[in-house]
Design a protein around this motif. Structure first.
Motif, PDB file in Angstrom:
ATOM      1  N   UNK A  61      35.180  28.565   2.546  1.00  0.00           N
ATOM      2  CA  UNK A  61      35.185  28.047   1.178  1.00  0.00           C
ATOM      3  C   UNK A  61      36.474  27.276   0.893  1.00  0.00           C
ATOM      4  N   UNK A  62      37.540  27.879   1.304  1.00  0.00           N
ATOM      5  CA  UNK A  62      38.841  27.253   1.069  1.00  0.00           C
ATOM      6  C   UNK A  62      38.872  25.848   1.662  1.00  0.00           C
ATOM      7  N   UNK A  63      38.395  25.744   2.907  1.00  0.00           N
ATOM      8  CA  UNK A  63      38.487  24.451   3.582  1.00  0.00           C
ATOM      9  C   UNK A  63      37.648  23.408   2.901  1.00  0.00           C
ATOM     10  N   UNK A  64      36.446  23.831   2.564  1.00  0.00           N
ATOM     11  CA  UNK A  64      35.515  22.859   1.991  1.00  0.00           C
ATOM     12  C   UNK A  64      36.063  22.241   0.726  1.00  0.00           C
ATOM     13  N   UNK A  65      36.507  23.096  -0.163  1.00  0.00           N
ATOM     14  CA  UNK A  65      36.770  22.564  -1.495  1.00  0.00           C
ATOM     15  C   UNK A  65      38.191  22.677  -1.994  1.00  0.00           C
ATOM     16  N   UNK A  66      38.670  23.884  -1.977  1.00  0.00           N
ATOM     17  CA  UNK A  66      39.824  24.147  -2.842  1.00  0.00           C
ATOM     18  C   UNK A  66      41.113  23.421  -2.475  1.00  0.00           C
ATOM     19  N   UNK A  67      41.422  23.335  -1.195  1.00  0.00           N
ATOM     20  CA  UNK A  67      42.761  22.857  -0.833  1.00  0.00           C
ATOM     21  C   UNK A  67      42.961  21.383  -1.177  1.00  0.00           C
ATOM     22  N   UNK A  68      44.193  21.039  -1.521  1.00  0.00           N
ATOM     23  CA  UNK A  68      44.496  19.638  -1.804  1.00  0.00           C
ATOM     24  C   UNK A  68      44.267  18.844  -0.526  1.00  0.00           C
ATOM     25  N   UNK A  69      43.844  17.619  -0.686  1.00  0.00           N
ATOM     26  CA  UNK A  69      43.501  16.819   0.475  1.00  0.00           C
ATOM     27  C   UNK A  69      44.710  16.020   0.958  1.00  0.00           C
ATOM     28  N   UNK A  70      44.624  15.616   2.185  1.00  0.00           N
ATOM     29  CA  UNK A  70      45.587  14.639   2.663  1.00  0.00           C
ATOM     30  C   UNK A  70      45.340  13.354   1.888  1.00  0.00           C
ATOM     31  N   UNK A  71      46.395  12.648   1.533  1.00  0.00           N
ATOM     32  CA  UNK A  71      46.221  11.399   0.797  1.00  0.00           C
ATOM     33  C   UNK A  71      46.238  11.603  -0.712  1.00  0.00           C
ATOM     34  N   UNK A  72      46.359  12.862  -1.130  1.00  0.00           N
ATOM     35  CA  UNK A  72      46.377  13.130  -2.562  1.00  0.00           C
ATOM     36  C   UNK A  72      47.836  13.176  -3.026  1.00  0.00           C
TER      37      UNK A  72
END
Ligand code: ADP
Ligand code: MG
Length: 574
Positions: free
Chosen positions: A515-526
């Protein structure tokens, strides 16, 4: 057919099947006999991948001539006198069946001379037929030659693997024993070539190099943990060094190699979330405990043992390994030279007295002497970092006491969220009611396992009530397991109880990670505001395992002061 007692030869061959499965099993039994005889030197010669010849020569206490015929008889042993001894076995052998078993499926020559005897004596056994004892000239010690293994058991021959595989088995086995008994001089010669030769100087790290090669041996981390009557020692690989299978994992219990799924599981749990999925560490670990604490008489080849307090052993392994890992897990260094902290100290390698002083293996125990100040141990935790900014909308740049750090914001955030969710989940597991209750009938064994846990189940989001013999009605299941049929969900929990793990831990972690990977974490490039960058850095510092994301990838890269100085040509200028 009427019931008949089997002829001795047939009975021996059947029993031999349990002890002597393949050439490596012969090598194992002969090595153990040599060790039990107090050998300081053990030489092993193998031809035809063990089917042609296995010869083990030792300089141990030898066998008196008149006892040679006894040595090759079943249930004849010098290591056990009464049943009470079975519960405190200090020798590797005790069943008195290895030589008899080997002799029943090969042509065996036993030559021996005790120190007190003027000459040696020799006895030949051919497929179980025992010859006469003859005097021969021989050095003190014992030599066992096993020729034409399985020549009279064609069925067994068919099950042997490729010669290369059998040789690898022998090689791996001897090397592991060499590691367990570093004070013995080992020599292994296969098909005329010496493949292992140790000095017998007691230094394990030197033997480790023979097992894994010098590069890997240098990187292996030392484990030293436990209390007075339960000690754990040995070597484990850092998280950067893995294999795709578990073959590189070996446990010794009181000097005896054992296969034990629970021990392996304890080891893997210690690495949990530090390794990528599907990767396994290398490990050679030695457990020492009083002989009464472990029952070794549960398996003919003595490859399995039973612990009196399994949980305690399991915890000792998990904690000891985890502690060693957290203490050592380094930030990947752009420096391509091996880190000085891992370089072997040349002379006193592996010797405990030297180990404390040499930086080869920083001590893992808090009470161990600190390493010399010139080479501080790799920090377990990340040092306090000063944020410098964000690069490419992807990396945080920070400064620490020992250089620059580049932090992958996505990986770092994953780690932060992961630890936070784990903490929450442990406190409160959401439950889901079923529209229709489901009945499930368990085996008597599973029911016995479940019954005392019914109360506990509610804590894990289950609602289960007894509903007839071995039958239960499920009214609610944990949301984490709601994708499974309710009966299977219950079995997942049963397995956890069986394996003594914190129930649902594994499933919970796996799902949370996903779940964490899919959605929650801030993305690279953000792009993050300075306040957000600062917060992420502080949260990461507070993590238990800040250096890797939950998938085992690094969260940060370290550019050491030393590297920068060398890159700028400042080093050595003065
Ligand atoms: P066990 O090791 O279980 O006693 P084995 O069949 O392996 O049974 O050996 C039988 C006996 O032969 C041992 O108890 C020991 O007395 C003697 N023996 C075997 N190998 C050696 C050896 N290399 N050196 C001295 N004695 C040996
Ligand atoms: Mg034996």
């Amino acid at each position: 057919m009427p019931i008949r007692i089997l002829p001795d030869e047939v009975a021996s061959q059947i029993a031999a099947g349990e002890v002597v499965e393949r050439p490596a099993s012969v090598v194992k039994e002969l090595i153990e006999n040599a060790l039990d005889a107090g050998a300081r030197q053990i030489r092993i010669r193998v031809q035809g991948a063990g089917q042609g010849l296995i010869e083990v020569t030792d300089d141990g206490h030898g066998i008196p001539a008149d006892e040679l015929p006894l040595a090759v008889m079943r249930h004849a042993t010098s290591k056990l006198s009464g049943a009470e001894d079975l519960f405190a076995i200090r020798t590797l052998g005790f069943r008195g069946e290895a030589l008899a078993s080997i002799a029943s499926v090969s042509r065996l020559t036993l030559t021996s001379r005790p120190a007190a005897a003027e000459v040696g004596a020799r006895l030949q056994v051919d497929g179980g037929r025992v010859g006469a004892v003859e005097p021969v000239g021989a050095p003190v010690g014992t030599q066992v030659r096993v020729e034409d293994l399985f020549y009279n058991v064609p069925a067994r021959r068919k099950f042997l693997k490729q010669p290369a595989t059998e040789r690898r088995q022998i090689d791996g086995l001897v090397t592991r024993y060499a590691l367990a008994y570093p004070q013995v001089r080992w020599q292994l010669e296969m098909e005329g070539r010496t493949v292992l030769h140790t000095s017998g100087n007691g230094k394990r790290r030197e033997v480790l190099a023979a097992l894994y090669g010098p590069d890997i041996a240098r990187q292996m981390l030392e484990v030293l943990a436990g209390e007075a009557d339960l000690r754990l020692s040995g070597f484990i690989s850092p998280t950067s060094l893995t294999r795709s299978n578990r073959q590189g994992i070996t446990f010794f219990v009181n000097g005896r190699p054992v296969q034990d799924a629970a021990l392996v599981r304890a080891l893997l749990q210690a690495y949990h979330t530090l390794l990528m999925v599907g990767r396994y560490p290398l490990a050679v670990l030695f457990l020492e405990m009083p002989p009464e604490a472990v029952d070794v008489n549960v398996h003919p080849a003595k490859a399995e043992v039973r612990f009196r307090d399994r949980d305690r052993v399991f915890r000792a392994v998990q904690r000891g390994v985890r502690r060693a890992l957290l203490a050592y897990t380094p930030v990947p260094d752009l420096d391509d030279r091996p880190s000085p902290a891992w370089q072997p100290a040349s002379p006193g390698w592996g010797d405990p007295a030297n180990e404390a002083a040499a930086p080869a293996a920083p001590p893992t125990e808090s009470d161990a002497p600190p390493p010399p100040p010139s080479q501080p141990p790799l920090p377990g935790k990340v040092p306090l970092l000063r944020l410098l900014g964000q690069a490419g909308g992807t990396y945080l740049v920070a400064e620490g006491p020992d250089g620059l750090y580049l932090i992958d914001q996505h990986a770092a955030h994953e780690r932060v969220l992961f630890e936070r969710l784990m903490a929450q989940a442990a406190a409160d597991i959401p439950s889901q009611r079923l529209l229709e209750p489901v009945s499930v009938t368990l085996s008597a064994a599973d029911a016995a396992l479940l019954e005392p846990q019914l109360e506990v189940l509610t804590r894990f989001g289950f609602e289960v009530e007894p509903f007839g013999p071995h039958t239960y009605r499920i009214r609610a299941v944990p949301t984490l397991l709601s994708h499974l049929p309710p009966a299977d969900a219950l079995r997942v929990l049963l397995e956890d109880f069986e394996e003594d793990e914190t129930p649902l831990q594994q499933e919970m972690e796996a799902r949370i990670i996903a779940r964490v990977c899919k959605r929650a974490a801030v993305k690279a490039g953000q792009v993050l505001s300075p306040a957000e960058q600062e917060q992420l850095l502080r949260d990461l510092e507070a993590c238990q395992s800040p250096r890797t994301c939950p998938h085992g990838r690094p969260t940060m890269i370290h550019l050491s002061v030393d590297l920068l100085e060398r890159q700028f040509g400042r080093k050595g200028a003065r």
